[in-house]
Design an enzyme around this catalytic site. Sequence first.
Site, mmCIF file in Angstrom:
data_model
loop_
_atom_site.group_PDB
_atom_site.id
_atom_site.type_symbol
_atom_site.label_atom_id
_atom_site.label_comp_id
_atom_site.label_asym_id
_atom_site.label_seq_id
_atom_site.Cartn_x
_atom_site.Cartn_y
_atom_site.Cartn_z
ATOM 1 N N HIS A 8 3.947 -12.808 28.276
ATOM 2 C CA HIS A 8 3.227 -12.378 27.237
ATOM 3 C C HIS A 8 1.926 -12.966 27.062
ATOM 4 O O HIS A 8 0.969 -12.141 26.371
ATOM 5 C CB HIS A 8 3.842 -12.610 25.808
ATOM 6 C CG HIS A 8 3.737 -14.168 25.390
ATOM 7 N ND1 HIS A 8 4.787 -15.197 25.827
ATOM 8 C CD2 HIS A 8 3.147 -14.468 24.504
ATOM 9 C CE1 HIS A 8 4.361 -16.255 25.505
ATOM 10 N NE2 HIS A 8 3.397 -15.969 24.314
ATOM 11 N N ASP A 9 1.496 -14.057 27.519
ATOM 12 C CA ASP A 9 -0.001 -14.571 27.390
ATOM 13 C C ASP A 9 -0.685 -14.355 28.615
ATOM 14 O O ASP A 9 -1.719 -15.211 28.754
ATOM 15 C CB ASP A 9 0.046 -16.210 26.877
ATOM 16 C CG ASP A 9 0.469 -16.121 25.489
ATOM 17 O OD1 ASP A 9 -0.072 -15.285 24.638
ATOM 18 O OD2 ASP A 9 0.847 -17.440 25.188
ATOM 19 N N LYS A 12 -4.375 -14.566 28.819
ATOM 20 C CA LYS A 12 -5.261 -15.632 28.457
ATOM 21 C C LYS A 12 -5.750 -16.202 29.720
ATOM 22 O O LYS A 12 -6.858 -16.690 29.681
ATOM 23 C CB LYS A 12 -4.274 -16.590 27.893
ATOM 24 C CG LYS A 12 -4.055 -16.542 26.414
ATOM 25 C CD LYS A 12 -3.245 -17.541 25.820
ATOM 26 C CE LYS A 12 -3.315 -17.288 24.369
ATOM 27 N NZ LYS A 12 -2.552 -18.651 23.764
ATOM 28 N N HIS A 37 -6.353 -11.315 24.313
ATOM 29 C CA HIS A 37 -5.554 -11.592 25.169
ATOM 30 C C HIS A 37 -4.273 -10.548 25.479
ATOM 31 O O HIS A 37 -3.808 -10.280 26.461
ATOM 32 C CB HIS A 37 -5.292 -12.714 25.487
ATOM 33 C CG HIS A 37 -4.011 -13.289 24.548
ATOM 34 N ND1 HIS A 37 -4.194 -13.666 23.244
ATOM 35 C CD2 HIS A 37 -2.943 -13.381 24.640
ATOM 36 C CE1 HIS A 37 -3.150 -14.027 22.651
ATOM 37 N NE2 HIS A 37 -2.244 -13.802 23.441
ATOM 38 N N HIS A 61 3.161 -9.100 20.562
ATOM 39 C CA HIS A 61 3.504 -10.451 20.223
ATOM 40 C C HIS A 61 2.518 -10.819 18.890
ATOM 41 O O HIS A 61 2.850 -11.789 18.330
ATOM 42 C CB HIS A 61 3.579 -11.399 21.108
ATOM 43 C CG HIS A 61 2.513 -11.909 21.930
ATOM 44 N ND1 HIS A 61 1.942 -11.346 22.833
ATOM 45 C CD2 HIS A 61 1.783 -12.977 21.547
ATOM 46 C CE1 HIS A 61 0.737 -11.850 23.243
ATOM 47 N NE2 HIS A 61 0.681 -12.943 22.326
ATOM 48 N N HIS A 62 1.372 -10.173 18.792
ATOM 49 C CA HIS A 62 0.467 -10.609 17.503
ATOM 50 C C HIS A 62 0.503 -9.355 16.728
ATOM 51 O O HIS A 62 -0.319 -9.324 15.882
ATOM 52 C CB HIS A 62 -0.886 -10.858 18.182
ATOM 53 C CG HIS A 62 -0.943 -12.169 18.740
ATOM 54 N ND1 HIS A 62 -0.843 -13.306 17.913
ATOM 55 C CD2 HIS A 62 -1.131 -12.551 20.156
ATOM 56 C CE1 HIS A 62 -0.926 -14.358 18.726
ATOM 57 N NE2 HIS A 62 -1.140 -13.701 20.151
ATOM 58 N N ASP A 90 7.147 -16.690 19.782
ATOM 59 C CA ASP A 90 6.040 -17.192 20.097
ATOM 60 C C ASP A 90 5.439 -17.949 18.985
ATOM 61 O O ASP A 90 4.689 -19.167 19.439
ATOM 62 C CB ASP A 90 4.957 -15.929 20.243
ATOM 63 C CG ASP A 90 3.621 -16.456 20.751
ATOM 64 O OD1 ASP A 90 3.468 -17.345 21.796
ATOM 65 O OD2 ASP A 90 2.701 -15.948 20.140
#
Length: 149
Positions: A8-9, A12, A37, A61-62, A90
């Site tokens: 998920h990241d 980044k 990201h 996820h955000h 998260d």
Amino acid sequence: MEIAALLHDLGKLRVPDEILDKPGGLDAHERSLINAHSFETYQILRHISGFEEIACWAAYHHEEPDGHGYPFHLSGASMSLEARILRVADIFQALAQDRPYRTGLSAAQVLATLQDFVAHGRIDPEILAIAAGDMAGAMAAALPVASSH
């Protein structure tokens, strides 16, 4: 779910380390790079055959149930259960773990913060209720395994 959680990241990787490791607050430009990201994660994963759902679960996820999240500004009705679970996980992990700008929070502090998120429509209350039902297990899962050195 496991693959989405692990990746998920991924976006980044495009954010400079000095921003990721910055001990203080971020300026507007730095915040925009960090916020990008999740879209970058989507851009990478959506091109992998068989990862269509994984790309969405990871990238969302955000996103917030009230539509104020990012990068797609989805509402809770358009977010899959998997994406809503990943969002809570998260945030839980981010609160529990040490970060360059603060030490990790206790289980009680994590729960209180997440309950505040629920009160403001930022996370799914049913997902939090499940995590809250086993805070010891959730904390153990959120914290890095201690080194044996």
